[in-house]
Design a protein around this motif. Sequence first.
Motif, PDB file in Angstrom:
ATOM      1  N   THR A  72     -20.932   7.813  -8.389  1.00  0.00           N
ATOM      2  CA  THR A  72     -20.952   7.155  -9.850  1.00  0.00           C
ATOM      3  C   THR A  72     -20.941   5.614  -9.638  1.00  0.00           C
ATOM      4  N   ARG A  73     -20.138   5.067  -8.641  1.00  0.00           N
ATOM      5  CA  ARG A  73     -19.871   3.693  -8.582  1.00  0.00           C
ATOM      6  C   ARG A  73     -21.285   3.102  -7.946  1.00  0.00           C
ATOM      7  N   ALA A  74     -21.788   3.865  -7.413  1.00  0.00           N
ATOM      8  CA  ALA A  74     -23.408   3.335  -6.910  1.00  0.00           C
ATOM      9  C   ALA A  74     -24.543   3.375  -8.118  1.00  0.00           C
ATOM     10  N   GLY A  75     -24.016   3.845  -9.140  1.00  0.00           N
ATOM     11  CA  GLY A  75     -24.973   4.040 -10.257  1.00  0.00           C
ATOM     12  C   GLY A  75     -25.734   5.200 -10.414  1.00  0.00           C
ATOM     13  N   ILE A  76     -24.973   6.271 -10.033  1.00  0.00           N
ATOM     14  CA  ILE A  76     -25.513   7.598 -10.367  1.00  0.00           C
ATOM     15  C   ILE A  76     -24.571   8.519 -11.278  1.00  0.00           C
ATOM     16  N   PRO A  77     -25.002   8.539 -12.534  1.00  0.00           N
ATOM     17  CA  PRO A  77     -23.987   9.150 -13.748  1.00  0.00           C
ATOM     18  C   PRO A  77     -23.438  10.348 -13.138  1.00  0.00           C
ATOM     19  N   SER A  78     -21.952  10.268 -13.055  1.00  0.00           N
ATOM     20  CA  SER A  78     -21.189  11.666 -12.635  1.00  0.00           C
ATOM     21  C   SER A  78     -21.074  12.678 -13.769  1.00  0.00           C
ATOM     22  N   VAL A  79     -21.073  13.889 -13.065  1.00  0.00           N
ATOM     23  CA  VAL A  79     -20.900  15.079 -13.826  1.00  0.00           C
ATOM     24  C   VAL A  79     -19.366  15.674 -13.973  1.00  0.00           C
ATOM     25  N   SER A  80     -18.607  14.689 -13.570  1.00  0.00           N
ATOM     26  CA  SER A  80     -17.155  15.009 -13.837  1.00  0.00           C
ATOM     27  C   SER A  80     -16.701  15.047 -14.990  1.00  0.00           C
ATOM     28  N   SER A  81     -15.469  15.818 -15.293  1.00  0.00           N
ATOM     29  CA  SER A  81     -14.991  15.871 -16.610  1.00  0.00           C
ATOM     30  C   SER A  81     -13.720  14.858 -16.605  1.00  0.00           C
ATOM     31  N   GLN A 114     -12.089  11.161 -17.184  1.00  0.00           N
ATOM     32  CA  GLN A 114     -13.078  10.271 -17.783  1.00  0.00           C
ATOM     33  C   GLN A 114     -12.643   8.904 -16.911  1.00  0.00           C
ATOM     34  N   SER A 115     -11.691   8.752 -16.151  1.00  0.00           N
ATOM     35  CA  SER A 115     -11.476   7.830 -15.057  1.00  0.00           C
ATOM     36  C   SER A 115     -12.713   7.633 -14.269  1.00  0.00           C
ATOM     37  N   ILE A 116     -13.013   8.823 -13.670  1.00  0.00           N
ATOM     38  CA  ILE A 116     -14.349   8.750 -12.928  1.00  0.00           C
ATOM     39  C   ILE A 116     -15.641   8.244 -13.547  1.00  0.00           C
ATOM     40  N   LEU A 117     -15.779   8.682 -14.687  1.00  0.00           N
ATOM     41  CA  LEU A 117     -17.218   8.337 -15.438  1.00  0.00           C
ATOM     42  C   LEU A 117     -17.109   6.858 -15.890  1.00  0.00           C
ATOM     43  N   GLU A 118     -15.925   6.470 -16.160  1.00  0.00           N
ATOM     44  CA  GLU A 118     -15.814   4.977 -16.431  1.00  0.00           C
ATOM     45  C   GLU A 118     -16.058   3.928 -15.152  1.00  0.00           C
ATOM     46  N   GLN A 119     -16.236   4.515 -14.044  1.00  0.00           N
ATOM     47  CA  GLN A 119     -16.431   3.762 -12.759  1.00  0.00           C
ATOM     48  C   GLN A 119     -17.765   3.441 -12.620  1.00  0.00           C
ATOM     49  N   PHE A 120     -18.674   3.977 -13.628  1.00  0.00           N
ATOM     50  CA  PHE A 120     -20.286   3.848 -13.347  1.00  0.00           C
ATOM     51  C   PHE A 120     -20.994   2.275 -13.128  1.00  0.00           C
ATOM     52  N   ALA A 121     -21.592   2.594 -11.795  1.00  0.00           N
ATOM     53  CA  ALA A 121     -22.259   1.477 -11.507  1.00  0.00           C
ATOM     54  C   ALA A 121     -21.008   0.331 -10.964  1.00  0.00           C
ATOM     55  N   GLY A 122     -19.833   0.726 -10.854  1.00  0.00           N
ATOM     56  CA  GLY A 122     -18.775  -0.532 -10.499  1.00  0.00           C
ATOM     57  C   GLY A 122     -19.123  -1.376  -9.270  1.00  0.00           C
ATOM     58  N   LEU A 126     -22.387  -4.297 -10.409  1.00  0.00           N
ATOM     59  CA  LEU A 126     -22.405  -5.233 -11.387  1.00  0.00           C
ATOM     60  C   LEU A 126     -21.864  -6.525 -11.030  1.00  0.00           C
ATOM     61  N   ASN A 127     -21.193  -6.889 -10.105  1.00  0.00           N
ATOM     62  CA  ASN A 127     -20.764  -8.193  -9.851  1.00  0.00           C
ATOM     63  C   ASN A 127     -19.796  -8.598 -10.707  1.00  0.00           C
ATOM     64  N   GLY A 128     -18.985  -7.590 -11.176  1.00  0.00           N
ATOM     65  CA  GLY A 128     -17.879  -8.003 -12.055  1.00  0.00           C
ATOM     66  C   GLY A 128     -17.993  -8.031 -13.529  1.00  0.00           C
ATOM     67  N   ARG A 129     -19.613  -7.888 -13.828  1.00  0.00           N
ATOM     68  CA  ARG A 129     -19.870  -7.580 -15.266  1.00  0.00           C
ATOM     69  C   ARG A 129     -19.142  -6.199 -15.626  1.00  0.00           C
ATOM     70  N   GLU A 130     -18.853  -6.258 -17.206  1.00  0.00           N
ATOM     71  CA  GLU A 130     -18.196  -5.105 -17.786  1.00  0.00           C
ATOM     72  C   GLU A 130     -18.825  -4.554 -18.738  1.00  0.00           C
ATOM     73  N   PHE A 131     -18.992  -3.101 -19.035  1.00  0.00           N
ATOM     74  CA  PHE A 131     -19.853  -2.762 -20.074  1.00  0.00           C
ATOM     75  C   PHE A 131     -19.051  -1.663 -20.677  1.00  0.00           C
ATOM     76  N   ASN A 132     -19.345  -1.154 -21.778  1.00  0.00           N
ATOM     77  CA  ASN A 132     -18.551  -0.164 -22.610  1.00  0.00           C
ATOM     78  C   ASN A 132     -18.895   1.081 -22.180  1.00  0.00           C
ATOM     79  N   ILE A 133     -18.898   1.541 -20.834  1.00  0.00           N
ATOM     80  CA  ILE A 133     -18.803   2.965 -20.388  1.00  0.00           C
ATOM     81  C   ILE A 133     -18.218   3.755 -21.022  1.00  0.00           C
ATOM     82  N   LYS A 134     -16.901   3.554 -21.556  1.00  0.00           N
ATOM     83  CA  LYS A 134     -15.900   4.609 -22.069  1.00  0.00           C
ATOM     84  C   LYS A 134     -16.789   4.970 -23.317  1.00  0.00           C
TER      85      LYS A 134
END
Length: 443
Positions: free
Chosen positions: A349-358, A360-368, A371-379
Amino acid sequence: MIVVAFALMLTGCGSGGSGNDTAAKEQPPADTKQAPSQPAEQKPEEKKENNEPIKLIFMAPWSKEQVESRILAGTKEKFPNVDIEPTGKFADAASFDELFAQNVMPDLILTTDGFDILKERDMLLPLDDMLKERNFDFNAIRPGIMDALRARDPEGKGRLLGVPIEDVTVALHYNKAVFDKFGVDYPVDGMTWDEVIDLAGKVTGERDGVKYRGLATNSLSQAMTQLSANGTDPQTGEPQFSKNPAFAKFLGLTKRIASIPGNWEPGIEYDFKKGDVAMSLGLIANTIPYYPEELDYDVVSFPSWPDLPGVGPSTLPLTIAVNKHSKHIDEAMDLLEFLLTDEQQIRMTRAGIPSVSSDQSILEQFAGDTLNGREFNIKGIYSLQQAKPALYSPYGPDILLYGTNYVGSQVQPFLTSGNDVQTFLRKMDEDYAAIVKERNQQN
């Protein structure tokens, strides 16, 4: 079927009718031919020692480099003896015939259209018992994903026939600069379709010689999946488009969006990256890791129907099935089970592949990591629950972002037809009845 450039060459993203939409191509009916040199009674070999090299043939439209970056990254240390050889092909009838002619039998199969083709080729391997024996925690998968997979058991038994490795996640993207130009507040999580359409009208118009569109019409078909409606009778194949009010409700939605003055016209190109579209629905795997840094945008949850608050689309994740004829079932299961560990899900998920995990802390790391420090409303994207899957019908049509999407392909023709909703739905009934008849004749 709308074809979009998936980040790693996975194509076939179903759409709801953007200006460059084309009719979804139906999956070629598969014949019942099975692999010539693989008898059904063949038994898997005994599990090999870890130091013995094993090759798993993976049927997926990915190159070897893409398989290594998506699947083997992080697993080489765990399985140094396993080599995955991709076929570079989708799991369709023509590709299976080509492989069988070369006496090639895949061990792992990426499914994007469900499991019917695997049933026709006698490859289905139910995984429930094997995963239970391995003490697999089914609760580790995000709620709704397993339901969506079980609903697509071709025999209607609710079996788990594949392991989900990547979610298909759609969000509402909005361009902050466009909203600022019109002096309108940004979208928020939890908005209904009514609220989004009203908002789209406020950011549609011309400013400084530029025409701005409030809401693009791509990926609208996912609004249909929120309604959990099947398009054909599972027993007879009779089309239900004009009979089930959910389809009229959906087409009515598309017409409301297209009727916003200045928002839609035949042949227009929607390109959120150009900066003249205020809001667009899109796959986060195709957008967030790849949109240019100078584009000032964010995301919120997919709009919900007013009578279904908090309910998002029911999507089919990218899933890997294990061929029951494989000689390496244990090794294949080892690999797939590892892909679902927190360790590997975080890496993916940190590489930009959406996780199937339940988690939430893993899901919110999407594309981390991209993004070069940019933040999005992943939650916010993951604040909705998945809709109940539609009742499975062997006659289709399914509504998928990867794969065939008959309903999505009809949005553009409907908007250009000038017909009222019910007239067009009756035409869909007639057209799809011909498709069902042709399938029955070929089977």
